[in-house]
Design an enzyme around this catalytic site. Sequence first.
Site, PDB file in Angstrom:
ATOM      1  N   CYS A 168       0.829  -1.196   0.000  1.00 23.24           N
ATOM      2  CA  CYS A 168       0.000   0.000   0.000  1.00 23.24           C
ATOM      3  C   CYS A 168       0.878   1.266   0.000  1.00 23.24           C
ATOM      4  O   CYS A 168       1.536   1.547  -0.992  1.00 23.24           O
ATOM      5  CB  CYS A 168      -0.973  -0.068   1.183  1.00 23.24           C
ATOM      6  SG  CYS A 168      -2.318   1.101   1.045  1.00 23.24           S
ATOM      7  N   HIS A 226      -3.725  -5.523   0.964  1.00 25.39           N
ATOM      8  CA  HIS A 226      -3.127  -5.951   2.245  1.00 25.39           C
ATOM      9  C   HIS A 226      -3.187  -7.470   2.405  1.00 25.39           C
ATOM     10  O   HIS A 226      -4.205  -8.000   2.844  1.00 25.39           O
ATOM     11  CB  HIS A 226      -3.862  -5.279   3.404  1.00 25.39           C
ATOM     12  CG  HIS A 226      -3.583  -3.814   3.485  1.00 25.39           C
ATOM     13  ND1 HIS A 226      -2.536  -3.292   4.209  1.00 25.39           N
ATOM     14  CD2 HIS A 226      -4.187  -2.758   2.894  1.00 25.39           C
ATOM     15  CE1 HIS A 226      -2.512  -1.980   4.082  1.00 25.39           C
ATOM     16  NE2 HIS A 226      -3.511  -1.622   3.280  1.00 25.39           N
ATOM     17  N   GLU A 267      -1.829  -9.235   4.555  1.00 23.98           N
ATOM     18  CA  GLU A 267      -1.706  -9.661   5.962  1.00 23.98           C
ATOM     19  C   GLU A 267      -3.050  -9.819   6.654  1.00 23.98           C
ATOM     20  O   GLU A 267      -3.120 -10.448   7.709  1.00 23.98           O
ATOM     21  CB  GLU A 267      -0.809  -8.667   6.729  1.00 23.98           C
ATOM     22  CG  GLU A 267      -1.378  -7.261   6.950  1.00 23.98           C
ATOM     23  CD  GLU A 267      -1.179  -6.302   5.775  1.00 23.98           C
ATOM     24  OE1 GLU A 267      -0.935  -6.789   4.650  1.00 23.98           O
ATOM     25  OE2 GLU A 267      -1.289  -5.075   5.964  1.00 23.98           O
TER      26      GLU A 267
END
Length: 516
Positions: free
Chosen positions: A80, A167, A169
């Site tokens: 990002c 993202h 994660e």
Amino acid sequence: MDRIVVLDFGSQTAQLIARRIREAGVYAEIIPGETRVSEIARDGLVGLVFSGSPESVGRAGSPEPDRAVYDLGVPILGICYGLQRMTHDLGGSVRVSETHEYGRSRVVFREKHPLFDGVDDGFVSWMSHGDGVQKLAAGCSVVAESEHGVPACVAFPAINSVGIQFHPEVTHCEFGQKILENFAHKVCRAAADWTIDAVAEKSIDSIRTTVGTEDVLLLISGGVDSTVVAALLLKALPSERVHLMYVNTGLMRKNESEEVAGALKKLGAENLHLIDAEQRFLTALAGVDSPEEKRRIIGDMFISVQADSIRRTLPGEYFLAQGTLYTDMIESGRGVGKNAHVIKSHHNVRSPLVEEKRAAGRIVEPLAELYKDEVRKLGVALGVDETVVKRHPFPGPGLAVRILGEVTKEKCDILRDVDEIYISELKKRGLYDEIWQAFSVLLPIRSVGVAGDARDYGYVVALRAVISTDGMTADVYPFPTNHLLEISSIITNRVRLVGRVVYDVSSKPPSTIEWE
Ligand code: XMP
């Protein structure tokens, strides 16, 4: 050991990134995004991750890495803001936007890239961004786009690096773990050598090197962290040099002190200093009903009881061991910063003893690189009792913060009885391991009830059960009603002085987990 460093630019999810890389068997650590390269480029560095950020790269004062990271020769994964940062720093441009694109978005491949080995074309990613790449830096190419035509993955071949706009994660991102594994293993070529056995071996070696031939003291709380540190010390050093000190404050749960001592003896502890200070604590707490005052008195009393005992048992030089965890070392939201050591709210950490030992460099913190679940796994590997490894957290001030108002021996005994029933019923019913923390609270009110044909005037207890990952936020455990009703009835039947049981249905925030 191979190491991937997450440069944190103020992301909410930097911790998650590090955890997921560790799940891929590679040691990952978080450091502030602006750290100088000389501090980043230590042994074993095989890759870097640039985290996200609430900032915009175009704005003055936005966090920047030391530009020399681009010359380190290790692959970078920009996430990002990380992607935007790399694009901006390497000569491309970033479109600044006031509105945010937030939530699920499909990612469509344009080129092949090892980051996406084994990942389905069109997978659902998780986006949370306003800004985006406008012009690629020289030599870069778009590997994948979002369904809205935004560059979702950009390759930086000249520096063997890659950036993504989504993202990986967060759990909502499909193949997120796979993508981070691909980065670690296929792009950085990191070995999967971060195993619990390797961690144990490394910690034991490091304790031996640090402590040398001296004695070491560990203050035991009975929780999993200090017990696992004890297990490591006892494996690393001759047991006569490992001094374990445990204070019975009188504010512990039923049979707790005996269980703690039993678990430590099983691990081979010889020098177990069990201090019975119940009387001193209860006398100091008499007549005090303010929560902050209770905490202060308990903190001070711990320090003075421990100091008395240390003077008697360890008059010479010694090292102090602490169960500080990785999360305790992280400044809230900003990675490990200048104040890395002052975070833990536990009263022991701020004690003069800890400060003195830290200043003298005579402290060992073998769990400082580990997350709580890794500590649990390490405990199992070292043979720590399952009951200790899976035990719910218990606050340092003990039952004192679960007895609202003044603390007395009678109230402690009542709460011990209630809590023992509650916890053993949860275990019997297979609910204990589903809950992050469960306990009971003695309220400072009495209420009317009927016992037999007579009216009774009994204590009220509240039962609490929450689900959480780190105690920072918590949801109420959706207690199966039949179990809740049965447990309530067992409590009021067996503990004569309790006339009423209530269940706490508050989440954190706005409530806290403990009542005081
Ligand atoms: P709260 O009540 O702040 O609790 O939502 C979050 C977690 O921290 C524990 N806790 C403490 N632990 N000393 C401790 O060692 C304390 O004074 C203390 N207060 C709360 C609490 O049990 C929960 O796990």
